[in-house]
Design a protein around this motif. Structure first.
Motif, PDB file in Angstrom:
ATOM      1  N   GLY A  24     -19.133  17.356  66.221  1.00 32.74           N
ATOM      2  CA  GLY A  24     -19.825  17.822  67.428  1.00 32.74           C
ATOM      3  C   GLY A  24     -19.455  16.889  68.562  1.00 32.74           C
ATOM      4  N   ALA A  25     -18.694  17.405  69.537  1.00 35.41           N
ATOM      5  CA  ALA A  25     -18.193  16.560  70.627  1.00 35.41           C
ATOM      6  C   ALA A  25     -18.921  16.886  71.928  1.00 35.41           C
ATOM      7  N   GLY A  26     -20.233  17.179  71.818  1.00 35.70           N
ATOM      8  CA  GLY A  26     -21.036  17.426  73.011  1.00 35.70           C
ATOM      9  C   GLY A  26     -21.518  16.115  73.600  1.00 35.70           C
ATOM     10  N   ALA A  27     -22.623  16.200  74.344  1.00 31.87           N
ATOM     11  CA  ALA A  27     -23.158  15.028  75.034  1.00 31.87           C
ATOM     12  C   ALA A  27     -23.395  13.870  74.059  1.00 31.87           C
ATOM     13  N   MET A  28     -24.050  14.175  72.941  1.00 32.63           N
ATOM     14  CA  MET A  28     -24.405  13.101  72.008  1.00 32.63           C
ATOM     15  C   MET A  28     -23.209  12.650  71.183  1.00 32.63           C
ATOM     16  N   GLY A  29     -22.425  13.611  70.672  1.00 34.18           N
ATOM     17  CA  GLY A  29     -21.282  13.266  69.828  1.00 34.18           C
ATOM     18  C   GLY A  29     -20.288  12.388  70.567  1.00 34.18           C
ATOM     19  N   ALA A  30     -19.993  12.741  71.821  1.00 33.51           N
ATOM     20  CA  ALA A  30     -19.036  11.944  72.597  1.00 33.51           C
ATOM     21  C   ALA A  30     -19.565  10.522  72.790  1.00 33.51           C
ATOM     22  N   ASP A  47     -14.878  19.186  66.662  1.00 34.61           N
ATOM     23  CA  ASP A  47     -15.748  20.197  67.275  1.00 34.61           C
ATOM     24  C   ASP A  47     -15.244  21.589  66.896  1.00 34.61           C
ATOM     25  N   ALA A  48     -16.170  22.545  66.849  1.00 35.49           N
ATOM     26  CA  ALA A  48     -15.811  23.917  66.491  1.00 35.49           C
ATOM     27  C   ALA A  48     -15.108  24.637  67.632  1.00 35.49           C
ATOM     28  N   GLN A  49     -15.391  24.216  68.863  1.00 37.29           N
ATOM     29  CA  GLN A  49     -14.768  24.862  70.025  1.00 37.29           C
ATOM     30  C   GLN A  49     -13.368  24.292  70.218  1.00 37.29           C
ATOM     31  N   ASP A 111     -29.305  26.222  59.951  1.00 39.99           N
ATOM     32  CA  ASP A 111     -28.292  26.862  59.109  1.00 39.99           C
ATOM     33  C   ASP A 111     -26.908  26.270  59.348  1.00 39.99           C
ATOM     34  N   VAL A 112     -26.600  25.950  60.619  1.00 43.46           N
ATOM     35  CA  VAL A 112     -25.288  25.354  60.935  1.00 43.46           C
ATOM     36  C   VAL A 112     -25.193  23.981  60.285  1.00 43.46           C
ATOM     37  N   LYS A 113     -26.248  23.197  60.395  1.00 40.70           N
ATOM     38  CA  LYS A 113     -26.213  21.845  59.827  1.00 40.70           C
ATOM     39  C   LYS A 113     -26.154  21.901  58.294  1.00 40.70           C
ATOM     40  N   THR A 132     -27.178  12.702  60.031  1.00 44.56           N
ATOM     41  CA  THR A 132     -27.369  13.723  61.062  1.00 44.56           C
ATOM     42  C   THR A 132     -28.101  13.100  62.250  1.00 44.56           C
ATOM     43  N   ASN A 133     -27.700  13.542  63.447  1.00 43.23           N
ATOM     44  CA  ASN A 133     -28.359  13.070  64.669  1.00 43.23           C
ATOM     45  C   ASN A 133     -29.452  14.052  65.098  1.00 43.23           C
ATOM     46  N   THR A 134     -29.911  14.894  64.190  1.00 39.43           N
ATOM     47  CA  THR A 134     -30.923  15.882  64.571  1.00 39.43           C
ATOM     48  C   THR A 134     -32.118  15.212  65.248  1.00 39.43           C
ATOM     49  N   SER A 135     -32.689  15.900  66.259  1.00 33.09           N
ATOM     50  CA  SER A 135     -33.896  15.323  66.860  1.00 33.09           C
ATOM     51  C   SER A 135     -35.157  16.000  66.349  1.00 33.09           C
ATOM     52  N   SER A 136     -35.027  17.124  65.660  1.00 31.69           N
ATOM     53  CA  SER A 136     -36.269  17.800  65.270  1.00 31.69           C
ATOM     54  C   SER A 136     -36.258  18.405  63.870  1.00 31.69           C
ATOM     55  N   PHE A 174     -30.436   8.006  70.976  1.00 35.94           N
ATOM     56  CA  PHE A 174     -31.095   8.504  72.176  1.00 35.94           C
ATOM     57  C   PHE A 174     -30.055   8.659  73.278  1.00 35.94           C
ATOM     58  N   ASN A 175     -30.367   9.492  74.226  1.00 38.04           N
ATOM     59  CA  ASN A 175     -29.416   9.892  75.258  1.00 38.04           C
ATOM     60  C   ASN A 175     -29.522   8.996  76.494  1.00 38.04           C
ATOM     61  N   PRO A 176     -28.447   8.404  76.969  1.00 41.95           N
ATOM     62  CA  PRO A 176     -27.076   8.418  76.471  1.00 41.95           C
ATOM     63  C   PRO A 176     -26.836   7.307  75.427  1.00 41.95           C
TER      64      PRO A 176
HETATM   65  N1  LIG Z   1     -29.161  15.796  74.093  1.00 40.85           N
HETATM   66  C1  LIG Z   1     -30.049  14.903  73.715  1.00 40.85           C
HETATM   67  O1  LIG Z   1     -30.763  14.299  74.542  1.00 40.85           O
HETATM   68  C2  LIG Z   1     -30.202  14.574  72.253  1.00 40.85           C
HETATM   69  C3  LIG Z   1     -30.815  13.365  71.886  1.00 40.85           C
HETATM   70  C4  LIG Z   1     -30.911  13.047  70.521  1.00 40.85           C
HETATM   71  C5  LIG Z   1     -30.449  13.930  69.565  1.00 40.85           C
HETATM   72  N2  LIG Z   1     -29.862  15.113  69.961  1.00 40.85           N
HETATM   73  C6  LIG Z   1     -29.340  15.991  68.901  1.00 40.85           C
HETATM   74  O2  LIG Z   1     -27.933  15.833  68.855  1.00 40.85           O
HETATM   75  C7  LIG Z   1     -27.311  17.069  68.463  1.00 40.85           C
HETATM   76  C8  LIG Z   1     -26.295  17.484  69.506  1.00 40.85           C
HETATM   77  O3  LIG Z   1     -26.905  17.578  70.758  1.00 40.85           O
HETATM   78  P1  LIG Z   1     -26.058  17.635  72.111  1.00 40.85           P
HETATM   79  O4  LIG Z   1     -27.042  17.531  73.218  1.00 40.85           O
HETATM   80  O5  LIG Z   1     -24.922  16.689  72.047  1.00 40.85           O
HETATM   81  O6  LIG Z   1     -25.510  19.143  72.043  1.00 40.85           O
HETATM   82  P2  LIG Z   1     -24.260  19.791  72.818  1.00 40.85           P
HETATM   83  O7  LIG Z   1     -24.580  21.213  72.947  1.00 40.85           O
HETATM   84  O8  LIG Z   1     -23.916  18.995  74.036  1.00 40.85           O
HETATM   85  O9  LIG Z   1     -23.030  19.603  71.792  1.00 40.85           O
HETATM   86  C9  LIG Z   1     -22.966  20.253  70.543  1.00 40.85           C
HETATM   87  C10 LIG Z   1     -21.516  20.423  70.168  1.00 40.85           C
HETATM   88  O10 LIG Z   1     -21.436  20.857  68.819  1.00 40.85           O
HETATM   89  C11 LIG Z   1     -20.366  21.787  68.729  1.00 40.85           C
HETATM   90  N3  LIG Z   1     -20.559  22.595  67.517  1.00 40.85           N
HETATM   91  C12 LIG Z   1     -21.410  23.616  67.328  1.00 40.85           C
HETATM   92  N4  LIG Z   1     -21.284  24.095  66.067  1.00 40.85           N
HETATM   93  C13 LIG Z   1     -20.350  23.339  65.447  1.00 40.85           C
HETATM   94  C14 LIG Z   1     -19.792  23.320  64.137  1.00 40.85           C
HETATM   95  N5  LIG Z   1     -20.178  24.196  63.205  1.00 40.85           N
HETATM   96  N6  LIG Z   1     -18.837  22.409  63.857  1.00 40.85           N
HETATM   97  C15 LIG Z   1     -18.442  21.532  64.777  1.00 40.85           C
HETATM   98  N7  LIG Z   1     -18.928  21.501  66.045  1.00 40.85           N
HETATM   99  C16 LIG Z   1     -19.883  22.384  66.375  1.00 40.85           C
HETATM  100  C17 LIG Z   1     -20.429  22.557  70.021  1.00 40.85           C
HETATM  101  O11 LIG Z   1     -19.190  23.197  70.296  1.00 40.85           O
HETATM  102  C18 LIG Z   1     -20.783  21.455  71.018  1.00 40.85           C
HETATM  103  O12 LIG Z   1     -19.619  20.865  71.571  1.00 40.85           O
HETATM  104  C19 LIG Z   1     -28.454  18.061  68.255  1.00 40.85           C
HETATM  105  O13 LIG Z   1     -28.826  18.055  66.906  1.00 40.85           O
HETATM  106  C20 LIG Z   1     -29.560  17.478  69.118  1.00 40.85           C
HETATM  107  O14 LIG Z   1     -30.841  17.870  68.670  1.00 40.85           O
HETATM  108  C21 LIG Z   1     -29.722  15.441  71.271  1.00 40.85           C
END
Ligand SMILES: NC(=O)c1ccc[n+]([C@@H]2O[C@H](COP(=O)([O-])OP(=O)(O)OC[C@H]3O[C@@H](n4cnc5c(N)ncnc54)[C@H](O)[C@@H]3O)[C@@H](O)[C@H]2O)c1
Length: 415
Positions: A24-30, A47-49, A111-113, A132-136, A174-176
């Motif tokens: 997952g290379a979104g906000a948290m993954g990056a 990342d899946a995208q 389900d995805v996780k 897992t970085n799940t928050s909930s 926690f973010n960031p």
């Molecule tokens: N944003 C926050 O403040 C925060 C804080 C703590 C924890 N979290 C948790 O971190 C996780 C990610 O949050 P985020 O804000 O970075 O989300 P995000 O939407 O910015 O990024 C999620 C990424 O996951 C990718 N993805 C989706 N399905 C996938 C798969 N099957 N395989 C690989 N990549 C896949 C998406 O393409 C996307 O790039 C969530 O579980 C969220 O609850 C978020």
């Protein structure tokens, strides 16, 4: 299952030998990838995208350019760190090389996780720690059979339990992630002590502060913080004070931001979603019941700064109608608890913290550390308990319970 190339708890080997994969290379993954790479680990970012991982690496490059320009990092260090992050071109978990630690940070869908962890289990060596970085979501719901954990009924899920849940745990950043020091290390019912200890040590090496918590709804921070928002909203909905005055009173007690300016910044929708999730997962415990007042804000699209209007209205990023009544704030604080934003909020924060520890979900020390580092509170619930005294908190809660019966203000047995 591939043979383990490294001894158990390879994640405590020197960083250059302990590769990390971030899914997952979104906000948290990056952000997590940046933290691991800065600590010296080779990082595979998945990342899946298509191109999302490359985009995230480009984002990291821009971040490091700024850090170099500000003189915070040398160009050499920045290039070395970036050189350690490899974007992975497919989300097929079977193609990820063997690593010491996987941190999953994909969308918040059970389900995805669940599917990802089952693939990782067969793709990675038995010594790899899977976090897992799940928050909930509950760790037990991720690893177990459908229906085995507290959230399963809500999300469903058809896959069987994992064969080796002992290497699965939560690492809740926690973010960031590069800036926030707190990491909640979440213990599922089956998480192994070795994996938990190794993960905590690793997080400490990364310059973070780990706290331990069981896989309880909201973990420490997102659970204990609920009344900070809920009490303020109730007071305003009841006409006891206006939002700007409540914010002023709480800033006066040492909070960096009041609950209304803070939720406008977080997003009322985001804050409500966390509240709803904790409430549902606790069987709709009235302690966590979201307010109709906040639901109405969200329904009207008043989400906060991002929509230009939330509790307050914003122009050029600044609130234009957040004038507090300082005289009223002064009058309320120290008065009857029902209309005192500080006493009412602190009594409930203390009650939450004490009850969490009473249920055996975390230690008092970790609760205070989590609330000061994770939310910037001036103190933790146990430090406030020391200051206020259990008798006073109990009396305040009893007063509130009489005014608003139904269980929201029931004191923890441990008070
Ligand atoms: N944003 C926050 O403040 C925060 C804080 C703590 C924890 N979290 C948790 O971190 C996780 C990610 O949050 P985020 O804000 O970075 O989300 P995000 O939407 O910015 O990024 C999620 C990424 O996951 C990718 N993805 C989706 N399905 C996938 C798969 N099957 N395989 C690989 N990549 C896949 C998406 O393409 C996307 O790039 C969530 O579980 C969220 O609850 C978020």
């Amino acid at each position: 299952m591939p043979e383990s190339p490294t001894p158990p708890h390879a994640l405590l080997s020197p960083p250059d030998q302990a590769a990390v994969a971030v899914i997952g290379a979104g906000a948290m993954g990056a952000g997590i990838a940046q933290v691991a790479a800065q600590a010296g680990h080779p990082v595979i970012l998945v990342d899946a995208q298509p191109e999302a991982a490359e985009r995230a690496v480009a984002g990291l490059r821009a971040t490091f350019d700024k850090l170099v320009a500000k003189g915070k990092v040398t160009r050499e260090d920045a290039d070395a760190t970036l050189g350690r992050v490899t974007p992975h071109t497919t989300a097929d978990m079977m193609t990820i090389p063997a690593v010491a630690l996987v941190i999953e940070a994909v969308v918040e869908h059970l389900d995805v996780k669940r599917a990802i962890f089952r693939q990782l289990e067969s793709a990675q060596p038995s010594t790899t720690v899977l976090a897992t970085n799940t928050s909930s979501l509950s760790i037990d719901d991720i690893v177990g059979e459908a229906g085995s954990g507290h959230d399963a009924a809500l999300h469903g899920g058809t896959s069987p339990a994992m064969a080796h849940p002992e290497r699965v745990l939560g690492l809740h950043f926690f973010n960031p992630p590069p800036l926030m020091r707190l990491v909640e290390v979440i213990t599922g019912a089956a998480s192994g002590a070795d994996a938990l200890d190794a993960a905590s040590q690793l997080v400490r090496r990364w310059g973070k502060t780990p706290v331990r918590c069981t896989s309880t709804p909201g973990f420490i921070v997102n659970r204990v913080a609920r009344p900070f928002y809920g009490e303020a909203q109730r007071m305003v909905a009841e006409g006891l004070a206006d939002p700007a005055t409540v914010d002023l009173a709480l800033r006066g007690a040492g909070f960096r931001m009041g609950p209304f300016e803070l939720t406008d910044l977080i997003g009322q929708d985001v804050n409500l979603a966390v509240g709803e999730s904790v409430w549902r997962q606790t069987g709709e415990d009235p302690r966590y019941a979201p307010t109709d007042w906040q639901r109405e804000l969200v329904r009207e699209g008043r989400l906060g700064r991002k929509t230009g209007r939330g509790v307050f209205e914003y122009a050029d990023g600044r609130p234009v109608d957040a004038e507090p009544d300082a005289a009223l704030a002064e009058q309320l604080v120290g008065g009857p608890v029902q209309a005192d934003p500080v006493a009412r909020t602190l009594a409930m924060l203390v009650n939450e913290g004490v009850d969490l520890v009473h249920r055996g979900e975390a230690s008092a020390e970790d609760v205070d550390t989590a609330m000061t580092l994770g939310t910037n509170y001036p103190h933790g619930p146990f430090a406030w308990l020391e200051q206020i005294g259990a008798d006073t908190v109990r009396r305040q809660l009893a007063e509130l319970d009489e005014l608003y019966p139904g269980g929201r203000y029931r004191p923890s047995e441990a008070l």
